[in-house]
Design a protein around this motif. Structure first.
Motif, PDB file in Angstrom:
ATOM      1  N   TYR A 192       2.956   2.353 -11.791  1.00 20.99           N
ATOM      2  CA  TYR A 192       3.349   3.077 -10.593  1.00 20.99           C
ATOM      3  C   TYR A 192       2.911   4.529 -10.746  1.00 20.99           C
ATOM      4  O   TYR A 192       3.630   5.359 -11.320  1.00 20.99           O
ATOM      5  N   TYR A 242       0.527   7.178  -8.301  1.00 20.81           N
ATOM      6  CA  TYR A 242      -0.226   7.318  -7.064  1.00 20.81           C
ATOM      7  C   TYR A 242      -0.660   8.765  -6.857  1.00 20.81           C
ATOM      8  O   TYR A 242       0.054   9.706  -7.237  1.00 20.81           O
ATOM      9  N   ASN A 289      10.926  11.489   2.658  1.00 21.16           N
ATOM     10  CA  ASN A 289       9.921  10.981   1.717  1.00 21.16           C
ATOM     11  C   ASN A 289       8.790  11.990   1.515  1.00 21.16           C
ATOM     12  O   ASN A 289       7.604  11.638   1.466  1.00 21.16           O
ATOM     13  N   GLN A 327       0.828  -1.192   0.000  1.00 21.68           N
ATOM     14  CA  GLN A 327       0.000   0.000   0.000  1.00 21.68           C
ATOM     15  C   GLN A 327       0.863   1.243   0.000  1.00 21.68           C
ATOM     16  O   GLN A 327       1.906   1.289   0.653  1.00 21.68           O
ATOM     17  N   VAL A 328       0.432   2.218  -0.772  1.00 23.61           N
ATOM     18  CA  VAL A 328       1.122   3.503  -0.857  1.00 23.61           C
ATOM     19  C   VAL A 328       0.128   4.593  -0.502  1.00 23.61           C
ATOM     20  O   VAL A 328      -1.022   4.582  -0.951  1.00 23.61           O
ATOM     21  N   SER A 368       4.083   7.429   2.232  1.00 19.05           N
ATOM     22  CA  SER A 368       4.319   6.312   3.141  1.00 19.05           C
ATOM     23  C   SER A 368       3.931   5.017   2.467  1.00 19.05           C
ATOM     24  O   SER A 368       3.235   4.998   1.457  1.00 19.05           O
ATOM     25  N   GLY A 369       4.393   3.923   3.053  1.00 16.18           N
ATOM     26  CA  GLY A 369       4.142   2.624   2.466  1.00 16.18           C
ATOM     27  C   GLY A 369       5.300   2.199   1.581  1.00 16.18           C
ATOM     28  O   GLY A 369       6.427   2.632   1.764  1.00 16.18           O
ATOM     29  N   LYS A 370       4.987   1.379   0.584  1.00 15.84           N
ATOM     30  CA  LYS A 370       6.031   0.826  -0.287  1.00 15.84           C
ATOM     31  C   LYS A 370       6.389   1.807  -1.397  1.00 15.84           C
ATOM     32  O   LYS A 370       6.113   1.578  -2.580  1.00 15.84           O
ATOM     33  N   ILE A 371       7.001   2.899  -1.011  1.00 13.65           N
ATOM     34  CA  ILE A 371       7.400   3.915  -1.972  1.00 13.65           C
ATOM     35  C   ILE A 371       8.590   4.698  -1.449  1.00 13.65           C
ATOM     36  O   ILE A 371       8.633   5.060  -0.275  1.00 13.65           O
TER      37      ILE A 371
END
Length: 121
Positions: free
Chosen positions: A108, A110, A77, A1-2, A25-28
Motif C-alpha cells: 500500500y 501510492y 480524504n 484504483q487509488v 479518491s478510490g479505495k483509500i
C-alpha cells in the motif's frame, strides 16, 4: 484504483506562501495511512519534506521546519501542505504519497502526479 491528485502549486515570490492540497479518491481512506509530501528539484534526488501519521504525528525535514505545516482532513480524504516564507531553494515538483506498508502480498504505497512549485522574483 487509488488516485492522489495534487493542486495548489504555482509561481510565487520569495517570502510568499502557497498551500498544496492532495485529494485522495478510490479505495483509500487516508485516515489509516501515513501521508507525506516529497519534492524533487532538477538534478536532485526526491526528498521527504513532511509527513503525518495516522495518529497525527508530524515530521519535517530540517530545511522547512518552522515554515511548512502538514495537516489532514480525513472527512475530505485530503492532506495539505501550508508553505510560508518560501525560498528559491524550495523550487521543485512536490509529490503526495500515501503509505501503509506491506500487508500480506499487497503493498500500500501510492503517489500523485506532482505539482510544480517555483519560487522566484
Amino acid at each position: 484504483q487509488v488516485h492522489l491528485v495534487e493542486s495548489g502549486g504555482g509561481l510565487v515570490q520569495p517570502g510568499g506562501s502557497l498551500r498544496l492540497s492532495c485529494a485522495a479518491s478510490g479505495k483509500i481512506f487516508i485516515s489509516i495511512y501515513t501521508m507525506g509530501w516529497y519534492r524533487q528539484a532538477p538534478g536532485k534526488q526526491r526528498e521527504l519534506v513532511a509527513s503525518i501519521t495516522s495518529g497525527d504525528n508530524t515530521n519535517y525535514v530540517d530545511s522547512v521546519k518552522g515554515r511548512f505545516t502538514i495537516s489532514r482532513d480525513n472527512a475530505k480524504n485530503t492532506v495539505y501542505l501550508q508553505m510560508n516564507s518560501l525560498k528559491p531553494e524550495d523550487t521543485a515538483v512536490y509529490y503526495c504519497n500515501a503509505y501503509r506498508g506491506v500487508i500480506g502480498t499487497l503493498r500500500y504505497d501510492y503517489w500523485g502526479q506532482g505539482t510544480q512549485v517555483t519560487v522566484s522574483s
